[in-house]
Design an enzyme around this catalytic site. Sequence first.
Site, PDB file in Angstrom:
ATOM      1  N   GLY A  13      35.802  18.773  47.147  1.00  0.00           N
ATOM      2  CA  GLY A  13      35.434  20.021  47.236  1.00  0.00           C
ATOM      3  C   GLY A  13      34.068  20.115  46.516  1.00  0.00           C
ATOM      4  O   GLY A  13      33.972  19.320  45.442  1.00  0.00           O
ATOM      5  N   ALA A  24      19.800  13.839  38.252  1.00  0.00           N
ATOM      6  CA  ALA A  24      19.487  12.925  37.187  1.00  0.00           C
ATOM      7  C   ALA A  24      19.681  11.548  37.563  1.00  0.00           C
ATOM      8  O   ALA A  24      18.941  10.943  37.269  1.00  0.00           O
ATOM      9  CB  ALA A  24      20.603  13.253  36.063  1.00  0.00           C
ATOM     10  N   VAL A  26      19.086  10.259  40.474  1.00  0.00           N
ATOM     11  CA  VAL A  26      18.180   9.729  41.401  1.00  0.00           C
ATOM     12  C   VAL A  26      16.681   9.405  40.112  1.00  0.00           C
ATOM     13  O   VAL A  26      16.173   8.162  40.283  1.00  0.00           O
ATOM     14  CB  VAL A  26      17.629  10.553  42.279  1.00  0.00           C
ATOM     15  CG1 VAL A  26      16.190  10.164  43.035  1.00  0.00           C
ATOM     16  CG2 VAL A  26      18.456  10.715  43.455  1.00  0.00           C
ATOM     17  N   ARG A  74      36.409  15.600  52.466  1.00  0.00           N
ATOM     18  CA  ARG A  74      37.622  14.897  51.891  1.00  0.00           C
ATOM     19  C   ARG A  74      37.942  13.653  52.960  1.00  0.00           C
ATOM     20  O   ARG A  74      37.716  14.094  54.165  1.00  0.00           O
ATOM     21  CB  ARG A  74      38.746  15.934  51.872  1.00  0.00           C
ATOM     22  CG  ARG A  74      38.576  17.031  51.051  1.00  0.00           C
ATOM     23  CD  ARG A  74      39.673  18.077  50.885  1.00  0.00           C
ATOM     24  NE  ARG A  74      39.423  19.519  50.468  1.00  0.00           N
ATOM     25  CZ  ARG A  74      38.990  19.585  49.084  1.00  0.00           C
ATOM     26  NH1 ARG A  74      39.131  18.617  48.202  1.00  0.00           N
ATOM     27  NH2 ARG A  74      38.840  20.791  48.873  1.00  0.00           N
ATOM     28  N   GLY A 104      36.463  14.573  42.279  1.00  0.00           N
ATOM     29  CA  GLY A 104      37.863  14.669  41.469  1.00  0.00           C
ATOM     30  C   GLY A 104      38.796  13.481  41.458  1.00  0.00           C
ATOM     31  O   GLY A 104      38.275  12.344  42.187  1.00  0.00           O
ATOM     32  N   ASP A 105      39.789  13.638  41.174  1.00  0.00           N
ATOM     33  CA  ASP A 105      40.819  12.273  41.210  1.00  0.00           C
ATOM     34  C   ASP A 105      41.122  11.647  42.499  1.00  0.00           C
ATOM     35  O   ASP A 105      41.150  10.401  42.464  1.00  0.00           O
ATOM     36  CB  ASP A 105      42.231  12.836  40.691  1.00  0.00           C
ATOM     37  CG  ASP A 105      42.277  13.004  39.046  1.00  0.00           C
ATOM     38  OD1 ASP A 105      41.571  12.064  38.457  1.00  0.00           O
ATOM     39  OD2 ASP A 105      43.341  13.737  38.690  1.00  0.00           O
ATOM     40  N   THR A 127      34.536  19.025  39.775  1.00  0.00           N
ATOM     41  CA  THR A 127      35.727  19.959  40.647  1.00  0.00           C
ATOM     42  C   THR A 127      35.735  21.032  39.908  1.00  0.00           C
ATOM     43  O   THR A 127      35.814  21.232  38.662  1.00  0.00           O
ATOM     44  CB  THR A 127      36.895  19.164  40.898  1.00  0.00           C
ATOM     45  OG1 THR A 127      37.962  20.454  41.126  1.00  0.00           O
ATOM     46  CG2 THR A 127      37.456  18.419  39.660  1.00  0.00           C
ATOM     47  N   ASP A 129      38.238  22.872  39.846  1.00  0.00           N
ATOM     48  CA  ASP A 129      39.671  23.015  39.258  1.00  0.00           C
ATOM     49  C   ASP A 129      39.785  22.640  37.702  1.00  0.00           C
ATOM     50  O   ASP A 129      40.806  23.158  37.084  1.00  0.00           O
ATOM     51  CB  ASP A 129      40.392  22.181  40.070  1.00  0.00           C
ATOM     52  CG  ASP A 129      40.460  22.934  41.670  1.00  0.00           C
ATOM     53  OD1 ASP A 129      40.094  24.012  41.840  1.00  0.00           O
ATOM     54  OD2 ASP A 129      40.824  21.979  42.566  1.00  0.00           O
ATOM     55  N   ASP A 131      40.846  20.014  37.112  1.00  0.00           N
ATOM     56  CA  ASP A 131      42.129  19.170  36.901  1.00  0.00           C
ATOM     57  C   ASP A 131      41.973  17.894  36.880  1.00  0.00           C
ATOM     58  O   ASP A 131      43.194  17.037  37.098  1.00  0.00           O
ATOM     59  CB  ASP A 131      43.004  19.541  38.388  1.00  0.00           C
ATOM     60  CG  ASP A 131      42.305  19.044  39.649  1.00  0.00           C
ATOM     61  OD1 ASP A 131      40.870  18.600  39.264  1.00  0.00           O
ATOM     62  OD2 ASP A 131      42.652  19.337  40.768  1.00  0.00           O
ATOM     63  N   GLY A 172      42.007  26.640  41.892  1.00  0.00           N
ATOM     64  CA  GLY A 172      42.606  25.658  40.571  1.00  0.00           C
ATOM     65  C   GLY A 172      43.562  24.703  41.138  1.00  0.00           C
ATOM     66  O   GLY A 172      44.192  24.017  40.387  1.00  0.00           O
ATOM     67  N   ARG A 173      44.023  24.901  42.474  1.00  0.00           N
ATOM     68  CA  ARG A 173      44.962  24.130  42.926  1.00  0.00           C
ATOM     69  C   ARG A 173      46.449  24.103  42.061  1.00  0.00           C
ATOM     70  O   ARG A 173      46.809  25.274  41.801  1.00  0.00           O
ATOM     71  CB  ARG A 173      44.730  22.553  43.051  1.00  0.00           C
ATOM     72  CG  ARG A 173      44.085  22.184  44.481  1.00  0.00           C
ATOM     73  CD  ARG A 173      43.861  20.855  44.398  1.00  0.00           C
ATOM     74  NE  ARG A 173      42.648  20.199  45.233  1.00  0.00           N
ATOM     75  CZ  ARG A 173      42.701  20.444  46.426  1.00  0.00           C
ATOM     76  NH1 ARG A 173      43.855  20.591  47.122  1.00  0.00           N
ATOM     77  NH2 ARG A 173      41.643  20.085  47.195  1.00  0.00           N
ATOM     78  N   LYS A 216      47.930  52.164  28.125  1.00  0.00           N
ATOM     79  CA  LYS A 216      47.181  51.534  29.199  1.00  0.00           C
ATOM     80  C   LYS A 216      47.380  52.171  30.600  1.00  0.00           C
ATOM     81  O   LYS A 216      48.705  52.521  30.783  1.00  0.00           O
ATOM     82  CB  LYS A 216      47.861  50.085  29.147  1.00  0.00           C
ATOM     83  CG  LYS A 216      46.729  49.038  29.723  1.00  0.00           C
ATOM     84  CD  LYS A 216      47.030  47.743  29.382  1.00  0.00           C
ATOM     85  CE  LYS A 216      46.234  46.455  30.155  1.00  0.00           C
ATOM     86  NZ  LYS A 216      44.719  46.428  29.323  1.00  0.00           N
ATOM     87  N   HIS A 252      36.693  31.022  48.098  1.00  0.00           N
ATOM     88  CA  HIS A 252      35.578  30.344  48.066  1.00  0.00           C
ATOM     89  C   HIS A 252      34.312  30.646  47.314  1.00  0.00           C
ATOM     90  O   HIS A 252      33.502  29.984  47.214  1.00  0.00           O
ATOM     91  CB  HIS A 252      35.209  29.496  49.475  1.00  0.00           C
ATOM     92  CG  HIS A 252      36.428  28.533  49.871  1.00  0.00           C
ATOM     93  ND1 HIS A 252      37.264  28.985  50.609  1.00  0.00           N
ATOM     94  CD2 HIS A 252      36.095  27.223  49.825  1.00  0.00           C
ATOM     95  CE1 HIS A 252      38.157  27.785  50.563  1.00  0.00           C
ATOM     96  NE2 HIS A 252      37.425  26.815  50.582  1.00  0.00           N
TER      97      HIS A 252
HETATM   98  O1  F6P Z   1      39.465  21.513  44.622  1.00  0.00           O
HETATM   99  C1  F6P Z   1      38.660  22.608  44.815  1.00  0.00           C
HETATM  100  C2  F6P Z   1      39.359  23.679  45.611  1.00  0.00           C
HETATM  101  O2  F6P Z   1      38.384  24.814  46.099  1.00  0.00           O
HETATM  102  C3  F6P Z   1      40.679  24.156  45.206  1.00  0.00           C
HETATM  103  O3  F6P Z   1      40.564  24.938  44.223  1.00  0.00           O
HETATM  104  C4  F6P Z   1      41.128  24.664  46.507  1.00  0.00           C
HETATM  105  O4  F6P Z   1      42.602  24.725  46.505  1.00  0.00           O
HETATM  106  C5  F6P Z   1      40.561  23.728  47.500  1.00  0.00           C
HETATM  107  O5  F6P Z   1      39.531  23.234  47.004  1.00  0.00           O
HETATM  108  C6  F6P Z   1      40.275  24.422  48.797  1.00  0.00           C
HETATM  109  O6  F6P Z   1      39.950  23.326  49.438  1.00  0.00           O
HETATM  110  P1  F6P Z   1      39.166  23.512  51.014  1.00  0.00           P
HETATM  111  O7  F6P Z   1      37.723  24.062  50.708  1.00  0.00           O
HETATM  112  O8  F6P Z   1      39.239  22.297  51.514  1.00  0.00           O
HETATM  113  O9  F6P Z   1      39.915  24.734  51.855  1.00  0.00           O
END
Ligand code: F6P
Length: 322
Positions: A13, A24, A26, A74, A104-105, A127, A129, A131, A172-173, A216, A252
């Site tokens: 992503g 930086a 380049v 991806r 990411g990972d 990323t 996330d 993560d 954030g997955r 509240k 997004h």
């Molecule tokens: O890894 C970043 C992220 O935005 C996650 O938070 C989300 O679950 C995923 O990518 C969404 O992926 P895509 O843009 O492929 O739908």
Amino acid sequence: MGCKTISILTSGGDAPGMNAAIRAIVRASISNGIKVLGVRRGFNGLINGDVFEMNIRSVSDIIHKGGTILYTARSPEFRTQQSVLKAAKVCGELGIDSVIVIGGDGSFKGARSLSKMGIPCIGIPGTIDNDIACSEYAIGYDTAMNTAMEMIDKIRDTAQSHDRCSIVEVMGRKCGDIALNTGIAVGATAILVPEVKYDIDKDIIDRIKFTQNIGKKHFIIIVAEGLKNVNKVSKEIKKRTGIDSRITILGHVQRGGTPTLKDRVMASKMGCMAVDMLIHGINDKIIAIKNDKVIYMDILKALSVKKHFDIELYRKALNISI
Ligand code: F6P
């Protein structure tokens, strides 16, 4: 000098600040007499030879732009040995002697496969996330949280006017970092994250009732996307408290927009460091942030680290969300 041609790719992503890292890399490379090839659409571009030479001006006016000028993808294909071999062959043909992977990972696993083929690789965490277990911070995370916070501030205005509950799902997955920090920043009554098991009575209904009893009138509940339960939470709140809820899935919007100062500066630091490492023959590493310092570690070791969730901060957040 061993390193003559560096290639850069962004993978997974996109994340605001990736462009600052590309810039930086380049500029630091060219200043050191190293040729730079930009690879389009992540590992797919490497498999297909979709690369172009970059110069100092290729990265003008991008530091403030979200997304990635290199495009991203991806690449499930890159999990196959055949594709890795093809990419290594393309690197050989194009004279690419090292690859910097921003992602990411999943992307770092790709970098590891490539480095096993003898192509030196460096990974830069990018990323929203946050993560990536080996690093306290990844490019894009700060911007994503600030975007979420700004959006939720707007949602609060209308929740307040209607005495409603707003349930906001953030990205954030499987990682609750965005949810936790934006939850604190917007004063959420409850924050649900995948890392902490929750009980709908104790953690949502009782908290709403308790805070309602002390005056509240509107409520914000932040839910991390990994839980996939916003509809259930909304129905339960209505059924058990009579309070009307509205659900917002931020989606997004969190991935785009102008990177914050922190994302630009961190991305620039990590980009320069990656080039410096390759010049000094240090490769097959992931750059990471530890105790606010930029460090690096072996890709394999980095991939085996377990992600830490700040449970202390989570408890503090709940204590003050009344
Ligand atoms: O890894 C970043 C992220 O935005 C996650 O938070 C989300 O679950 C995923 O990518 C969404 O992926 P895509 O843009 O492929 O739908």
